[in-house]
Design a protein around this motif. Structure first.
Motif, mmCIF file in Angstrom:
data_model
loop_
_atom_site.group_PDB
_atom_site.id
_atom_site.type_symbol
_atom_site.label_atom_id
_atom_site.label_comp_id
_atom_site.label_asym_id
_atom_site.label_seq_id
_atom_site.Cartn_x
_atom_site.Cartn_y
_atom_site.Cartn_z
ATOM 1 N N LEU A 72 15.248 11.828 5.819
ATOM 2 C CA LEU A 72 16.108 12.039 4.654
ATOM 3 C C LEU A 72 15.304 11.885 3.360
ATOM 4 O O LEU A 72 15.479 12.655 2.413
ATOM 5 C CB LEU A 72 17.265 11.052 4.672
ATOM 6 N N ALA A 73 14.424 10.885 3.313
ATOM 7 C CA ALA A 73 13.595 10.693 2.121
ATOM 8 C C ALA A 73 12.681 11.891 1.910
ATOM 9 O O ALA A 73 12.474 12.340 0.774
ATOM 10 C CB ALA A 73 12.774 9.406 2.253
ATOM 11 N N ARG A 74 12.138 12.417 2.999
ATOM 12 C CA ARG A 74 11.263 13.587 2.893
ATOM 13 C C ARG A 74 12.023 14.797 2.356
ATOM 14 O O ARG A 74 11.501 15.577 1.552
ATOM 15 C CB ARG A 74 10.677 13.888 4.275
ATOM 16 N N LYS A 75 13.265 14.970 2.775
ATOM 17 C CA LYS A 75 14.072 16.074 2.268
ATOM 18 C C LYS A 75 14.371 15.888 0.779
ATOM 19 O O LYS A 75 14.338 16.842 -0.009
ATOM 20 C CB LYS A 75 15.377 16.169 3.065
ATOM 21 N N MET A 76 14.641 14.653 0.363
ATOM 22 C CA MET A 76 14.963 14.389 -1.036
ATOM 23 C C MET A 76 13.763 14.649 -1.957
ATOM 24 O O MET A 76 13.930 14.894 -3.153
ATOM 25 C CB MET A 76 15.450 12.953 -1.216
ATOM 26 N N GLU A 77 12.561 14.590 -1.408
ATOM 27 C CA GLU A 77 11.367 14.866 -2.211
ATOM 28 C C GLU A 77 11.363 16.288 -2.752
ATOM 29 O O GLU A 77 10.670 16.585 -3.727
ATOM 30 C CB GLU A 77 10.103 14.639 -1.369
#
Length: 290
Positions: free
Chosen positions: A222-227
């Motif tokens: 999820l953090a990678r997508k938010m980047e």
């Protein structure tokens, strides 16, 4: 020739795909422009050809790289005091980081990322920094959870922040950046996709969670997508109390986005997600995983 950097998640995904086609380590190494021994060691240290998984390998790599070391805010009293002064002014970690770069353009020792400040506030609060947690994070939450403790205690996710504390700006949908999330399970619970719906624009992002819904993996993906989002679109995420979000603090450290949890059995508190992603919903735009 200098030493090559560590394998990236994209390279690990290629390794996983090629192994599923019964490709050899030498074949994969040639495709990646890597030495075959590098690929062979990568496969061996992550369970071998039959069980190798890209995301699991990346999570393991990240965990091993996070070796204990003196934190920058501990090593530099001057930087520590400057950050503390910003906290006292009720500046956010991102505001503090940007102000330091402006005030000390030629002094690299006076630089610190907002992620580092968040990490100290959430996970390593000590001394004076601890006294500033309330005013900085604006959640009234100052208790630190020791890393040796289990994330889920007595059936509850540690340090959940209730949806009632979500900023009022999220309610009227006038300002973008407030997301609602959920996990959709496939047939027989053998697959899962995380869905994220932005409340103001109804923009939808789908994040494939391969193989299992381990909380560490969910937080990372999820953090990678938010980047991929601009900063003004990264204000907060609202989730139900599913254990897949047990590592919400890690997600917040990586993104700067707090996670707010709905009350039990209250799907209407994530109405945008429920109505948009459920069967029969018609999202305006969908960003599908690659």
């Amino acid at each position: 020739m200098g030493r090559r950097e560590q394998l990236t998640i994209d390279e690990r995904e290629l390794i996983s795909r090629e192994l599923s086609k019964n490709r050899s380590a030498r074949f994969i190494a040639k495709a990646l422009g890597r030495h075959h021994s590098t690929i062979a060691r990568e496969i061996d240290r992550n369970g071998g050809e039959k069980v190798y998984r890209a995301v699991d390998a990346q999570v393991r790599c990240d965990a091993l790289r996070a070796r204990p070391k003196e934190r920058k805010l501990v090593a530099s009293p001057t930087l520590h005091d400057a950050v503390n002064a910003g906290l006292a002014e009720k500046w956010s970690p991102k505001q503090i980081s940007e102000r330091l770069a402006t005030d000390h353009p030629d002094d690299e020792s006076m630089r610190v990322s907002h992620e580092t400040i968040y990490e100290c506030l959430y996970l390593q609060a000590r001394g004076e920094l601890r006294t500033q947690l309330t005013v900085t994070l604006r959640k009234g939450r100052t208790r630190r959870v020791n890393r040796s403790r289990t994330t889920v205690a007595r059936g509850r996710i540690v340090d959940m922040v209730n949806i009632s504390e979500r900023p009022k700006d999220a309610e009227d949908r006038a300002v973008p950046g407030f997301w609602e999330g959920n996990l959709i399970l496939g047939k027989g619970n053998r697959s899962q996709i995380a869905t994220l719906v932005e409340r103001a624009t109804r923009f939808v992002m789908l994040v494939r969670i391969p193989y299992d819904r381990n909380a560490e993996k969910v937080a990372y993906l999820l953090a990678r997508k938010m980047e991929t989002l601009p900063d003004f679109m990264k204000k907060s995420v609202t989730w139900d109390q599913g254990k897949e979000m047990a590592r919400h603090a890690k997600f917040t450290v990586a993104t700067g986005m707090p996670v707010y949890f709905c009350d039990p059995h209250s799907p209407w508190q994530r109405g945008s997600n429920e109505n948009t992603v459920s069967v029969g919903g018609s999202p305006t735009r969908v960003d599908r995983p690659g």
